[in-house]
Structure formats: structure tokens, C-alpha cells
Design a protein around this motif. Structure first.
Motif, PDB file in Angstrom:
ATOM      1  N   GLN A  87       0.908  -1.288   0.177  1.00  0.00           N
ATOM      2  CA  GLN A  87       0.016  -0.001  -0.032  1.00  0.00           C
ATOM      3  C   GLN A  87       0.858   1.239   0.212  1.00  0.00           C
ATOM      4  OE1 GLN A  87      -2.328  -0.616   3.495  1.00  0.00           O
ATOM      5  NE2 GLN A  87      -4.025  -1.586   2.081  1.00  0.00           N
ATOM      6  N   SER A  88       2.042   1.248   0.714  1.00  0.00           N
ATOM      7  CA  SER A  88       3.117   2.355   0.664  1.00  0.00           C
ATOM      8  C   SER A  88       3.861   2.350  -0.388  1.00  0.00           C
ATOM      9  CB  SER A  88       3.831   2.337   1.911  1.00  0.00           C
ATOM     10  OG  SER A  88       4.600   1.271   2.184  1.00  0.00           O
ATOM     11  N   GLN A  89       3.657   1.144  -1.171  1.00  0.00           N
ATOM     12  CA  GLN A  89       4.579   1.387  -2.385  1.00  0.00           C
ATOM     13  C   GLN A  89       6.038   1.345  -2.080  1.00  0.00           C
ATOM     14  OE1 GLN A  89       3.476   4.042  -5.535  1.00  0.00           O
ATOM     15  NE2 GLN A  89       1.263   3.265  -5.761  1.00  0.00           N
ATOM     16  N   GLY A  90       6.549   0.716  -1.038  1.00  0.00           N
ATOM     17  CA  GLY A  90       7.620   0.722  -0.453  1.00  0.00           C
ATOM     18  C   GLY A  90       8.371   1.817   0.207  1.00  0.00           C
ATOM     19  N   LYS A  91       7.640   2.856   0.300  1.00  0.00           N
ATOM     20  CA  LYS A  91       7.989   4.022   0.774  1.00  0.00           C
ATOM     21  C   LYS A  91       8.211   3.909   2.306  1.00  0.00           C
ATOM     22  CE  LYS A  91       5.603   6.984  -2.621  1.00  0.00           C
ATOM     23  NZ  LYS A  91       4.687   8.028  -2.880  1.00  0.00           N
ATOM     24  N   THR A  92       9.429   4.511   2.790  1.00  0.00           N
ATOM     25  CA  THR A  92       9.677   4.314   3.992  1.00  0.00           C
ATOM     26  C   THR A  92       8.978   4.748   5.006  1.00  0.00           C
ATOM     27  OG1 THR A  92      12.011   4.258   3.261  1.00  0.00           O
ATOM     28  CG2 THR A  92      11.860   4.491   5.599  1.00  0.00           C
ATOM     29  N   MET A  93       8.739   6.120   5.171  1.00  0.00           N
ATOM     30  CA  MET A  93       8.101   6.802   6.275  1.00  0.00           C
ATOM     31  C   MET A  93       6.594   7.146   6.026  1.00  0.00           C
ATOM     32  SD  MET A  93      10.391   6.770   8.295  1.00  0.00           S
ATOM     33  CE  MET A  93      10.237   8.021   9.795  1.00  0.00           C
ATOM     34  N   GLU A  94       5.805   5.946   5.611  1.00  0.00           N
ATOM     35  CA  GLU A  94       4.388   6.249   5.418  1.00  0.00           C
ATOM     36  C   GLU A  94       3.552   5.094   6.210  1.00  0.00           C
ATOM     37  OE1 GLU A  94       3.299   6.555   1.481  1.00  0.00           O
ATOM     38  OE2 GLU A  94       4.716   8.538   1.015  1.00  0.00           O
ATOM     39  N   GLY A  95       2.387   5.223   6.382  1.00  0.00           N
ATOM     40  CA  GLY A  95       1.458   4.417   6.862  1.00  0.00           C
ATOM     41  C   GLY A  95       1.306   4.416   8.406  1.00  0.00           C
ATOM     42  N   PRO A  96       0.593   3.387   8.874  1.00  0.00           N
ATOM     43  CA  PRO A  96       0.669   3.258  10.275  1.00  0.00           C
ATOM     44  C   PRO A  96       1.893   2.593  11.057  1.00  0.00           C
ATOM     45  CG  PRO A  96      -0.726   1.650   9.490  1.00  0.00           C
ATOM     46  CD  PRO A  96      -0.234   2.367   8.050  1.00  0.00           C
ATOM     47  N   LEU A  97       2.175   3.002  12.195  1.00  0.00           N
ATOM     48  CA  LEU A  97       3.141   2.366  12.877  1.00  0.00           C
ATOM     49  C   LEU A  97       2.879   2.322  14.265  1.00  0.00           C
ATOM     50  CD1 LEU A  97       7.082   2.697  12.350  1.00  0.00           C
ATOM     51  CD2 LEU A  97       6.385   2.789  14.544  1.00  0.00           C
ATOM     52  N   PRO A 122       4.418  13.621   7.818  1.00  0.00           N
ATOM     53  CA  PRO A 122       3.139  13.582   7.871  1.00  0.00           C
ATOM     54  C   PRO A 122       2.342  12.521   7.635  1.00  0.00           C
ATOM     55  CG  PRO A 122       3.519  15.088   6.254  1.00  0.00           C
ATOM     56  CD  PRO A 122       4.827  14.723   6.734  1.00  0.00           C
ATOM     57  N   ALA A 123       2.854  11.596   6.504  1.00  0.00           N
ATOM     58  CA  ALA A 123       2.192  10.336   5.945  1.00  0.00           C
ATOM     59  C   ALA A 123       2.561   9.169   7.014  1.00  0.00           C
ATOM     60  CB  ALA A 123       2.835  10.171   4.780  1.00  0.00           C
ATOM     61  N   LEU A 124       3.389   9.506   8.364  1.00  0.00           N
ATOM     62  CA  LEU A 124       3.614   8.275   9.062  1.00  0.00           C
ATOM     63  C   LEU A 124       2.879   8.456  10.121  1.00  0.00           C
ATOM     64  CD1 LEU A 124       5.666   5.813   9.610  1.00  0.00           C
ATOM     65  CD2 LEU A 124       6.890   7.321  10.736  1.00  0.00           C
ATOM     66  N   HIS A 125       1.858   7.467  10.603  1.00  0.00           N
ATOM     67  CA  HIS A 125       0.907   7.611  11.698  1.00  0.00           C
ATOM     68  C   HIS A 125       1.460   6.894  12.858  1.00  0.00           C
ATOM     69  CE1 HIS A 125      -1.232   9.923   8.837  1.00  0.00           C
ATOM     70  NE2 HIS A 125      -1.307   9.082   8.021  1.00  0.00           N
ATOM     71  N   LEU A 126       1.944   7.588  13.946  1.00  0.00           N
ATOM     72  CA  LEU A 126       2.279   6.546  15.164  1.00  0.00           C
ATOM     73  C   LEU A 126       1.184   6.421  15.850  1.00  0.00           C
ATOM     74  CD1 LEU A 126       5.562   8.737  16.310  1.00  0.00           C
ATOM     75  CD2 LEU A 126       5.470   6.663  14.814  1.00  0.00           C
ATOM     76  N   ASN A 127       0.963   5.061  16.226  1.00  0.00           N
ATOM     77  CA  ASN A 127       0.002   4.578  17.184  1.00  0.00           C
ATOM     78  C   ASN A 127       0.654   4.207  18.603  1.00  0.00           C
ATOM     79  OD1 ASN A 127      -2.412   4.979  15.506  1.00  0.00           O
ATOM     80  ND2 ASN A 127      -1.753   3.231  14.229  1.00  0.00           N
ATOM     81  N   ILE A 128       0.717   4.846  19.714  1.00  0.00           N
ATOM     82  CA  ILE A 128       1.550   4.645  20.642  1.00  0.00           C
ATOM     83  C   ILE A 128       0.847   3.788  21.703  1.00  0.00           C
ATOM     84  CG2 ILE A 128       2.940   5.946  22.352  1.00  0.00           C
ATOM     85  CD1 ILE A 128       3.294   8.243  20.602  1.00  0.00           C
ATOM     86  N   ARG A 129       1.800   2.805  22.398  1.00  0.00           N
ATOM     87  CA  ARG A 129       1.182   2.187  23.497  1.00  0.00           C
ATOM     88  C   ARG A 129       2.450   2.376  24.675  1.00  0.00           C
ATOM     89  NH1 ARG A 129      -2.327  -2.896  24.606  1.00  0.00           N
ATOM     90  NH2 ARG A 129      -1.685  -3.338  26.616  1.00  0.00           N
TER      91      ARG A 129
END
Length: 304
Positions: A87-97, A122-129
Motif C-alpha cells: 500500500q505504501s509502494q515501498g516508501k519508508t516513512m508512510e502508513g501506520p506504525l 506527515p504520512a507516517l501515523h504513530l499509534n503509541i502504547r
């Protein structure tokens, strides 16, 4: 080739293992209980082995069932990572993390980290626990988290790591007590039961005691705190001293108190900060970039 098990049925099995209840597992999967049950039965037929022993009131996982759960968890985790990669087409700093962090680091690092990521990626979405080391490693193993920020040394259970930097310890005490103490602090200068520590669930206690070479247990107060802020309050009330990492001091944990920070004993009076990730991940480039960002936010950068 025989028909392969479906990912859906594998996810049903994992949900049942997690919730240990057919109804709750079905709700978590947003299906009916009969659908979940039949999916697991279908999985048993395809694999040719019994995964669950059932009667009309209860069930338990067989030995083979437990092993299949472990393999299913890896398959689901790697499939999710494959989907993200596509989905991120191999882009490093994108999508949920999904990022896990321990409580003695999180309040003093994650705000700055989140701001930096939001501004520059801004395309990298941190979900923190935020949780204990033990729980976070369990969640990483189960594929519920992608990467962890932990204090080291620690058994990271076969995972991979980047060493990010050092976080020195300081011995914090009320200024009235500090006026009587010489640096680096020799613990025999302190009264018995005057050093306050965190509960054993927090790895900072073990790291601080070892790194600062506190061998005399008579100096440790039996009271244990649940947070660094509680330790600061006890020390500020004049009851004794405590170990506080430089990271927390830099972020103002001592502001508004009458506490001073002294150099404790110990040649390596510090903890290491590491970024931990599964060896099977295909997001190494993302984690390497994240490691570089975090290392620059630490008191002493030692990225390896």
C-alpha cells in the motif's frame, strides 16, 4: 496442491486463543459465534489435526493447537506487513506504525518524537502504547506492536535492536540534604532506608541499582513508587533521595521543586536506550530512520 488455510480462519483461531471464549472471540472478529466455530473446524479439517478439545461447557487448546497458534500469529503479522508494504509502494516513512514505549521513557521522549514525525513525515501515523517491558515484548511477539523503545540491557527475546544512546542517572535529593553530601556520592553518607525506588515491574530500578553500584540494600526504603513523578515528590518532601534519568531532568521533572541532581557512584551510571523490532520484519529502513530521529533526541547519542 491442497487448498491452503484461509487467513480469515487463522484469525478466528488467534482471536479464540486471545479471548478464551467463543462469544467474545466472535465479537472481536465481527462475526457470529457459529461462523467462528465452523471456521476453526474447517481449519482443523484442512490441517488434518485437532486444535481444540471441546465439550458442551468448555474447551482447551491441544499441544498442536498451541503450536499452530504460534505459526498463525507469524503468518498474520507478516501478511499485514506485506499489505502495508504494498500500500505504501515501498516508501519508508508512510502508513501506520504501532510503537510501544516504557513509562520511564515515554513522557520525556514521545512528545518531541511525535512533533518531529508530524512535521517532517506527515504520512507516517504513530499509534503509541505505554506499558511495561514484559508486556511490550509480548505484544511485539504477537504482532500487536511493530517496534519498541526500551531501556537496555534487557533480554529482547531474539528480536533485533538498534542502540540509540545513553541516558545518565542522577541521584536527586532535597537541597538541604545535598549540602551535606560530597560528589560523586558515596552511599555511606546517606541514612538507612533513604533511597526510594520504583516497583520491580519497572526495569529502571534494576538498571539504576546496577549502573550506580548501589550494593548496600540497607539504604533502600521498602516503599516503592509507581512513577518517576512519585519518586520526585517523596524526595522533595525531604524523605530521602532517588535515581532520576537525565532525560526526565532535561524535560523539567524537577521544575518547581527544591531538589538538586548529584553525580552518583558508578563508572557507567547510565542506562542504554534501544529500538527493538522483530527479525522477520520488512520495515527495517523505516526503523533505521526512526532510530536516527530518536537518537538525536537523547541526552547522549550512540547510534549503532
Amino acid at each position: 496442491m491442497s487448498k491452503l488455510p484461509s487467513l480469515k480462519n487463522l484469525s478466528y483461531l488467534l482471536a479464540l486463543h486471545q479471548h478464551q471464549n467463543f462469544n467474545r472471540a466472535a465479537q472481536a472478529c465481527h462475526v457470529s459465534q457459529s461462523t467462528l466455530s465452523s471456521g476453526i473446524q474447517n481449519l482443523e479439517e484442512q490441517l488434518g489435526c485437532q486444535l481444540i478439545e471441546r465439550d458442551h461447557k468448555s474447551f482447551l487448546f491441544t499441544g498442536m493447537g498451541e503450536e499452530i497458534v504460534d505459526q498463525a500469529r507469524k503468518i498474520i503479522t507478516e501478511t499485514e506487513e506485506l499489505l502495508h508494504f504494498a500500500q505504501s509502494q515501498g516508501k519508508t516513512m508512510e502508513g501506520p506504525l504501532r510503537l510501544g514505549c516504557i513509562p520511564t521513557i515515554a513522557p520525556f521522549l514521545l512528545g518531541d518524537l511525535s512533533k518531529f514525525v508530524h512535521k517532517h513525515y506527515p504520512a507516517l501515523h504513530l499509534n503509541i502504547r505505554e506499558d511495561t517491558t514484559h508486556n511490550l515484548l509480548h505484544l511485539l511477539r504477537n504482532g500487536e506492536l511493530d517496534v519498541l523503545i526500551l531501556a537496555l540491557p534487557m533480554d529482547i527475546q531474539g528480536n533485533q535492536s538498534y542502540m540509540l544512546g545513553r541516558d545518565p542517572f542522577k541521584l536527586v535529593m532535597h537541597k538541604s540534604l545535598a549540602a551535606k553530601i560530597k560528589e560523586p556520592v558515596a552511599y555511606n553518607q546517606l541514612p538507612d532506608e533513604s533511597i526510594f525506588l520504583l516497583e520491580k515491574e519497572h526495569c529502571l530500578t534494576g538498571h539504576a541499582v546496577a549502573a550506580c553500584e548501589l550494593a548496600d540494600s540497607s539504604k533502600i526504603n521498602p516503599f516503592t513508587a509507581t512513577s518517576l513523578h512519585s519518586l520526585v515528590q517523596m524526595a522533595d518532601a525531604g524523605f530521602g533521595a532517588t535515581f532520576i534519568p537525565q532525560m526526565a531532568i532535561d524535560r523539567g521533572i524537577l521544575n518547581g521543586t527544591d531538589l538538586v541532581a548529584l553525580q552518583p557512584s558508578g563508572q557507567q551510571a547510565s542506562r542504554d536506550i534501544g529500538l527493538i523490532y522483530r527479525s522477520t520484519t520488512n520495515r527495517r529502513q523505516t526503523f533505521r530512520k526512526l532510530a536516527e530521529i530518536i537518537a538525536n533526541l537523547l541526552p547522549e547519542r550512540t547510534l549503532q
